[in-house]
Write a protein that holds these residues in place. Structure first.
Motif, PDB file in Angstrom:
ATOM      1  N   ILE A  28       0.827  -1.205   0.000  1.00 53.29           N
ATOM      2  CA  ILE A  28       0.000   0.000   0.000  1.00 53.29           C
ATOM      3  C   ILE A  28       0.862   1.255   0.000  1.00 53.29           C
ATOM      4  O   ILE A  28       0.577   2.236  -0.711  1.00 53.29           O
ATOM      5  N   VAL A  29       1.935   1.230   0.783  1.00 58.64           N
ATOM      6  CA  VAL A  29       2.815   2.399   0.851  1.00 58.64           C
ATOM      7  C   VAL A  29       3.454   2.641  -0.508  1.00 58.64           C
ATOM      8  O   VAL A  29       3.558   3.789  -0.975  1.00 58.64           O
ATOM      9  N   TRP A  30       3.874   1.572  -1.179  1.00 68.19           N
ATOM     10  CA  TRP A  30       4.489   1.734  -2.499  1.00 68.19           C
ATOM     11  C   TRP A  30       3.482   2.297  -3.504  1.00 68.19           C
ATOM     12  O   TRP A  30       3.830   3.131  -4.347  1.00 68.19           O
ATOM     13  N   VAL A  31       2.220   1.830  -3.401  1.00 71.36           N
ATOM     14  CA  VAL A  31       1.184   2.361  -4.293  1.00 71.36           C
ATOM     15  C   VAL A  31       0.992   3.854  -4.047  1.00 71.36           C
ATOM     16  O   VAL A  31       0.881   4.660  -4.983  1.00 71.36           O
ATOM     17  N   LEU A  32       0.994   4.237  -2.756  1.00 77.92           N
ATOM     18  CA  LEU A  32       0.810   5.641  -2.418  1.00 77.92           C
ATOM     19  C   LEU A  32       1.986   6.489  -2.905  1.00 77.92           C
ATOM     20  O   LEU A  32       1.797   7.599  -3.425  1.00 77.92           O
ATOM     21  N   ILE A  33       3.185   5.943  -2.779  1.00 69.16           N
ATOM     22  CA  ILE A  33       4.367   6.667  -3.259  1.00 69.16           C
ATOM     23  C   ILE A  33       4.281   6.864  -4.772  1.00 69.16           C
ATOM     24  O   ILE A  33       4.569   7.957  -5.302  1.00 69.16           O
ATOM     25  N   ALA A  34       3.852   5.788  -5.459  1.00 72.49           N
ATOM     26  CA  ALA A  34       3.715   5.885  -6.925  1.00 72.49           C
ATOM     27  C   ALA A  34       2.678   6.945  -7.298  1.00 72.49           C
ATOM     28  O   ALA A  34       2.886   7.772  -8.202  1.00 72.49           O
ATOM     29  N   ALA A  35       1.542   6.936  -6.577  1.00 73.87           N
ATOM     30  CA  ALA A  35       0.493   7.920  -6.857  1.00 73.87           C
ATOM     31  C   ALA A  35       0.968   9.329  -6.573  1.00 73.87           C
ATOM     32  O   ALA A  35       0.620  10.284  -7.287  1.00 73.87           O
ATOM     33  N   THR A  36       1.789   9.460  -5.540  1.00 77.54           N
ATOM     34  CA  THR A  36       2.316  10.779  -5.179  1.00 77.54           C
ATOM     35  C   THR A  36       3.272  11.293  -6.253  1.00 77.54           C
ATOM     36  O   THR A  36       3.275  12.492  -6.587  1.00 77.54           O
ATOM     37  N   ILE A  37       4.064  10.381  -6.798  1.00 74.74           N
ATOM     38  CA  ILE A  37       4.975  10.766  -7.881  1.00 74.74           C
ATOM     39  C   ILE A  37       4.182  11.255  -9.082  1.00 74.74           C
ATOM     40  O   ILE A  37       4.503  12.285  -9.709  1.00 74.74           O
TER      41      ILE A  37
ATOM     42  N   ILE B 158       4.669  16.624  -1.924  1.00 75.77           N
ATOM     43  CA  ILE B 158       5.702  16.794  -0.887  1.00 75.77           C
ATOM     44  C   ILE B 158       5.134  16.500   0.494  1.00 75.77           C
ATOM     45  O   ILE B 158       5.747  15.805   1.322  1.00 75.77           O
ATOM     46  N   THR B 159       3.921  16.998   0.756  1.00 72.96           N
ATOM     47  CA  THR B 159       3.304  16.808   2.068  1.00 72.96           C
ATOM     48  C   THR B 159       2.999  15.331   2.325  1.00 72.96           C
ATOM     49  O   THR B 159       3.228  14.807   3.424  1.00 72.96           O
ATOM     50  N   ILE B 160       2.473  14.652   1.300  1.00 73.67           N
ATOM     51  CA  ILE B 160       2.154  13.230   1.459  1.00 73.67           C
ATOM     52  C   ILE B 160       3.422  12.431   1.732  1.00 73.67           C
ATOM     53  O   ILE B 160       3.455  11.568   2.612  1.00 73.67           O
ATOM     54  N   ILE B 161       4.481  12.734   0.990  1.00 72.05           N
ATOM     55  CA  ILE B 161       5.755  12.053   1.218  1.00 72.05           C
ATOM     56  C   ILE B 161       6.251  12.328   2.643  1.00 72.05           C
ATOM     57  O   ILE B 161       6.755  11.433   3.339  1.00 72.05           O
ATOM     58  N   ALA B 162       6.075  13.586   3.110  1.00 77.17           N
ATOM     59  CA  ALA B 162       6.508  13.941   4.463  1.00 77.17           C
ATOM     60  C   ALA B 162       5.741  13.125   5.501  1.00 77.17           C
ATOM     61  O   ALA B 162       6.315  12.639   6.486  1.00 77.17           O
ATOM     62  N   ILE B 163       4.435  12.950   5.282  1.00 79.57           N
ATOM     63  CA  ILE B 163       3.618  12.165   6.217  1.00 79.57           C
ATOM     64  C   ILE B 163       4.038  10.700   6.201  1.00 79.57           C
ATOM     65  O   ILE B 163       4.131  10.044   7.246  1.00 79.57           O
ATOM     66  N   ILE B 164       4.306  10.179   5.006  1.00 78.96           N
ATOM     67  CA  ILE B 164       4.772   8.793   4.898  1.00 78.96           C
ATOM     68  C   ILE B 164       6.075   8.608   5.683  1.00 78.96           C
ATOM     69  O   ILE B 164       6.264   7.633   6.415  1.00 78.96           O
TER      70      ILE B 164
ATOM     71  N   ILE C 181      -9.892  15.084   1.631  1.00 77.60           N
ATOM     72  CA  ILE C 181      -8.970  14.862   0.518  1.00 77.60           C
ATOM     73  C   ILE C 181      -7.829  13.964   1.008  1.00 77.60           C
ATOM     74  O   ILE C 181      -7.643  13.793   2.220  1.00 77.60           O
ATOM     75  N   PRO C 182      -7.049  13.391   0.098  1.00 79.01           N
ATOM     76  CA  PRO C 182      -6.014  12.435   0.491  1.00 79.01           C
ATOM     77  C   PRO C 182      -5.094  12.912   1.610  1.00 79.01           C
ATOM     78  O   PRO C 182      -4.815  12.169   2.562  1.00 79.01           O
ATOM     79  N   ILE C 183      -4.619  14.135   1.509  1.00 81.55           N
ATOM     80  CA  ILE C 183      -3.663  14.612   2.506  1.00 81.55           C
ATOM     81  C   ILE C 183      -4.301  14.711   3.882  1.00 81.55           C
ATOM     82  O   ILE C 183      -3.651  14.491   4.905  1.00 81.55           O
ATOM     83  N   GLN C 184      -5.592  15.002   3.934  1.00 78.33           N
ATOM     84  CA  GLN C 184      -6.291  15.063   5.214  1.00 78.33           C
ATOM     85  C   GLN C 184      -6.489  13.662   5.798  1.00 78.33           C
ATOM     86  O   GLN C 184      -6.373  13.458   7.020  1.00 78.33           O
ATOM     87  N   ILE C 185      -6.783  12.703   4.926  1.00 78.54           N
ATOM     88  CA  ILE C 185      -6.934  11.318   5.382  1.00 78.54           C
ATOM     89  C   ILE C 185      -5.630  10.818   6.014  1.00 78.54           C
ATOM     90  O   ILE C 185      -5.620  10.212   7.089  1.00 78.54           O
ATOM     91  N   LEU C 186      -4.521  11.097   5.350  1.00 79.06           N
ATOM     92  CA  LEU C 186      -3.219  10.678   5.871  1.00 79.06           C
ATOM     93  C   LEU C 186      -2.892  11.398   7.174  1.00 79.06           C
ATOM     94  O   LEU C 186      -2.278  10.825   8.079  1.00 79.06           O
ATOM     95  N   PHE C 187      -3.309  12.650   7.261  1.00 76.16           N
ATOM     96  CA  PHE C 187      -3.060  13.406   8.492  1.00 76.16           C
ATOM     97  C   PHE C 187      -3.820  12.777   9.676  1.00 76.16           C
ATOM     98  O   PHE C 187      -3.291  12.683  10.793  1.00 76.16           O
ATOM     99  N   VAL C 188      -5.062  12.354   9.440  1.00 76.40           N
ATOM    100  CA  VAL C 188      -5.840  11.683  10.493  1.00 76.40           C
ATOM    101  C   VAL C 188      -5.084  10.450  10.988  1.00 76.40           C
ATOM    102  O   VAL C 188      -4.967  10.194  12.191  1.00 76.40           O
ATOM    103  N   ASN C 189      -4.562   9.700  10.036  1.00 79.05           N
ATOM    104  CA  ASN C 189      -3.803   8.493  10.380  1.00 79.05           C
ATOM    105  C   ASN C 189      -2.591   8.835  11.232  1.00 79.05           C
ATOM    106  O   ASN C 189      -2.291   8.172  12.232  1.00 79.05           O
TER     107      ASN C 189
END
Length: 872
Positions: free
Chosen positions: A50-59, A71-77, A700-708
């Motif tokens: 899942i993390v690799w999929v998210l990294i690919a999507a972020t790219i 950048i923010t999503i990568i920072a959260i990861i 939105i995606p970045i907010q979902i990741l922030f909740v996590n």
């Protein structure tokens, strides 16, 4: 243990010389496999599909111009990875510390004195002392031995013990050597170390020792399977959310990124790590309470334990024997004084007697036997006497010293020729000693065993035949003393006029009654066991009446419970033993092999059994038990190796504390499972319900990741640090087959997860309608509601039985601090302009916060009040 090797050089190395050799040649250790590096631990945090999929999507997002989001999503990861790294690294360090704590020790002679050191500090040239049950710490040449046998199966594969003997002058004679890792199964020895570490025979085949088994607990295995199911469910739901959004006309890429982000947030990937950390931290807490858990599965099993089979001496009692009574053929003496003080008197019919000046008396002979048929000794160190050896033997030395008989004087006058060591079958020990006039066999042991070997009795210095009537009177006196909680030992001797050293035709001398008082804390621990639904069982080699008297004093036995002896056990079939074993609370006069039958019988009856042991022969029973417990002070290396837990203070109360901690750990695991899964269900439902209701995407995606990031890590970890609830030791033991979700936990998880999702969607919809479809504001309110719902809920998860109002908010400061940190993170992204742009938020006013607090906190408040009113 004091050995008879007067003609040998037994001064050993000096401490200074040993230190030099240690610095020169290094520690006496086998090189282990390389540890996982910190870099590998960190990189492993990204090794997830899942993390690799998210990294690919972020790219892809970055390529499409959404660089700030990328950048923010990568920072959260990365932040998530760092948290995972800290958890895993801390676990590795915790387990490493535990391995160091369980490092073996060895008895060496340094500066002419026996000391106990870490086996890793042994150097070439050290003199080591070994006896039955010890693990050989290094390759060594035997320079003194007595009835020595060694189990070399770890090197040779042969299960039969090998006879060993002292150096005979042949350097290549393997019977003169003992090897690292092997076990002394009989006798004792003094040996000189000839090789250490990787230069030993064991070092040459080090690969055999490097395949250390890493245990995963049954709970971890079940949670892994649960995680797999959750992954599939979450992926399906996230797929439905993504497809539904696309069908409604949402951007394909945006919905794909939302789906992946939701999957990352919804799947509790941190659950196994938190379980491991929780177990490791619990084990560390047990160490502070003198319980060293070697195998993590034992932590779970502790919470299920409903029978504790405990040795008496040293575990239930203080292991400081004091002689209180001496009974000869026609005289009785009371002995005053306590412990190991040399102060005390001999009282006969109320009159103090002088023993020293009557050297031809029977009493004098008994005291002499007690001094010489004895391997214990003492030194005068730092203005006090320090004793070494078995407490029973030490009490006999103290008894003789009270009468004025000097240990050092007698052992210099009498030379020991041979010892016939005590064993659990004969229940006797004999030594052959000689002085300038005669040669004697001196014997001590269990009354029944010694009497079988006696044909004569010493009455006032006259030897007479020991007839049946006299034997009956001696046995009656033994029973009388035993019924007053005294442990009774018989003494005998004979003059030897040949080289036949058989234990027969002995002359009976008398009985000694000694007491080993119960530990002060044991009574409360036994009562705590009974309240917790745990049956305490005493196992001892003592007389039936002695065992019964001690058991009554500490409440182990009730009026309707039984005492069984080893002889009675031998007459019972396994089926018969199983049929009434739950009515037995004391096993007396048992041999080590009986323990194995006892464990098997309790297990067959359906009990979860903890069994203590110290000797070599205890190892099978300890290994067979659900929780094998070795004695840290008196226990042999073999038993420690077989055990799942080691008592570093040999105290029964420590077992009860370990069971308490085991229950707490399991409770806490349920607590953070409840928290994590209900929160993750709430996150998924928020997105799923919005999709079904054809609403705009609430997060939105970045907010979902922030909740996590804000809710899954620190609060869940803080729950694993919850203390024991008040009723933790009044509950019945947990069934070992019980699901982690028993007692309605699944319902609580689903119920609260649904409420979190519904309340978040309601706050989102209300804000959209109230503020003219201000999507940014609505999402900020939804985000705040979702996070605060979880932060309020974490306090509810502190107990399944009590309201937070009963527990008190500030009784777990780790949780309070973690919640504050999460809340500060939320406030930061709402009110700091730079972060507002990254997370697509906007400031909330008072009415917005009132809505958020109502939607997120009202349910928790109502639930807490209801439970408080119920007194829970």
């Amino acid at each position: 243990m004091q050995m008879e090797y007067q003609k040998l050089d037994t001064t050993g190395l000096t401490s200074q010389e040993a230190k030099k050799r240690l610095n020169k040649f290094g520690r006496n250790e086998i090189n282990t496999t390389k540890k996982i590096s910190k870099i590998k631990i960190l990189l492993s945090q990204f090794n997830d599909f899942i993390v690799w999929v998210l990294i690919a999507a972020t790219i892809i997002s970055g390529i499409m111009g959404e660089k700030a989001d990328a950048i923010t999503i990568i920072a959260i990861i990365i932040l998530d990875a760092i948290l995972g790294f800290i958890q895993e690294y801390r676990t590795e360090k915790s387990l490493e510390a535990l391995k160091k704590l369980s490092a073996p020790t060895a008895k060496v002679i340094r500066d002419g004195k026996q000391i106990i050191i870490d086996a890793g500090e042994i150097v070439i040239g050290d003199l080591i002392e070994l006896e039955s049950g010890d693990r050989v710490p290094a390759d060594a040449l035997i320079i003194f031995s007595e009835s020595l046998k060694c189990d070399e199966s770890i090197l040779t594969g042969e299960s039969v013990s090998v006879e060993k003997k002292a150096f005979s002058g042949k350097m290549n004679d393997k019977s003169n050597y003992i090897y690292m890792g092997c076990t002394i199964t009989n006798g004792r020895a003094l040996a000189k170390v000839v090789a250490t570490g990787m230069n030993t025979e064991m070092g040459k085949i080090a690969n055999m020792l490097q395949s250390i088994e890493e245990f995963r607990t049954p709970l971890q295995e079940r949670l892994d399977k649960l995680g797999q199911y959750l992954v599939y469910i979450c992926l399906i739901v996230c797929g439905v959310v993504t497809v539904t959004g696309v069908l409604r006309g949402e951007n394909i890429y945006d919905m794909f990124l939302i789906g992946v982000s939701l999957a990352v947030a919804a799947i509790p990937e941190g659950l196994p790590a938190i379980v491991t950390v929780s177990l490791a931290l619990g084990v560390q807490r047990m160490v502070k309470k003198n319980a060293l858990v070697k195998k993590l599965p034992a932590v779970e099993t502790l919470g299920c334990t409903n029978v504790i089979c405990s040795d008496k001496t040293g575990t239930l009692t203080q292991n400081k024997m004091t002689v209180k009574k001496i009974v000869l053929a026609n005289k009785e003496y009371d002995v005053t004084g306590t412990g190991y003080e040399f102060k005390g008197d001999f009282i006969e019919n109320g009159v103090k007697r002088d023993i020293l000046n009557n050297k031809n008396s029977t009493l004098h002979r008994l005291l002499e036997i007690g001094l010489l048929c004895n391997n214990s000794y003492y030194n005068y160190e730092k203005n006090r006497y320090v004793f070494y050896g078995d407490p029973t033997e030490i009490s006999l030395i103290v008894l003789a010293e009270k009468a004025g008989l000097s240990l050092n004087k007698y052992r210099s006058y009498f030379k020991r020729i041979r010892e016939i060591p005590f064993d659990s079958d004969r229940k006797m020990m004999s030594v052959i000693v000689t002085n300038s006039n005669s040669k004697y066999m001196y014997t001590k042991g269990a009354v029944e065993s010694v009497l079988k070997s006696c044909r004569y009795i010493d009455i006032d210095g006259k030897v007479m035949p020991l007839d049946t009537d006299l034997k009956r009177k001696i046995i009656q006196m033994n029973d009388k003393l035993a019924s007053t909680a005294l442990r009774v030992i018989a003494f005998a001797y004979k003059i030897i006029d040949s080289n036949s050293y058989t234990e027969d035709n002995l002359i009976y001398v008398g009985l000694v009654g000694m007491i080993d008082p119960p530990r002060r804390e044991v009574l409360n621990s036994v009562l705590e066991c009974r309240a917790a639904g745990i049956k305490p069982v005493m196992i001892t080699g003592d007389h039936k009446l002695t065992a019964q008297a001690i058991a009554k004093e500490i409440k182990i036995i009730n009026s309707d419970e039984m005492v069984i002896t080893g002889d009675e056990l031998d007459k019972l079939s396994d089926e018969k033993l199983v049929s009434f074993i739950d009515k037995v609370s004391v096993f007396a006069r048992v041999r080590p092999e009986h323990k194995y039958r006892i464990v098997k019988a309790y297990k067959k009856k359906g009990y979860v059994v903890a069994m203590t042991g110290d000797g070599v022969n205890d190892a099978p029973a300890v290994k067979e038990a659900d929780i094998g417990i070795a004695m840290g002070i008196q226990g042999t290396d073999v038993t420690k190796e077989a055990a799942a837990m080691i008592l570093m203070d040999d105290n029964f109360a420590t077992i009860v504390e370990a069971i308490r901690e085991g229950r707490v750990i399991y409770d806490n695991i349920r607590k953070f499972i409840r928290y994590l899964l209900s929160c993750n269900i709430g996150e998924v439902l928020t997105m799923f319900l919005s999709s079904l209701l054809k609403l705009p995407v609430p997060l939105i995606p970045i907010q979902i990741l922030f909740v996590n990031l804000a809710t899954d890590g620190l609060p869940a970890m803080a729950l694993s640090l919850e203390g024991a609830e008040d009723d933790i030791m009044t509950r019945r033991p947990r069934d070992r087959k019980e699901s982690i979700f028993s007692d309605g936990l699944w319902f609580k998880i689903l119920n609260r997860g649904m409420l979190i999702g519904i309340c978040t969607v309601l706050s989102f919809v209300y804000t959209l309608v109230k503020f003219n479809s201000d999507i940014t504001l609505a999402r900020t309110v939804a985000l705040s509601t979702l996070i605060l719902s979880q932060l309020f809920h974490v306090f509810e998860c502190r107990s399944e039985r009590q309201s937070i109002l009963n527990l008190g908010i500030f009784t777990n400061m780790y949780l309070v601090i973690s919640v504050l940190i999460s809340f500060i993170m939320l406030i930061s992204i709402i009110y700091i302009p730079y972060l507002q742009g990254i997370f697509s938020t906007k400031p909330l006013n008072t009415s917005n916060w009132i809505l958020v607090l109502l939607c997120s906190g009202l349910i928790s408040l109502i639930s807490s009040l209801i439970n408080y009113k119920r007194g829970r």
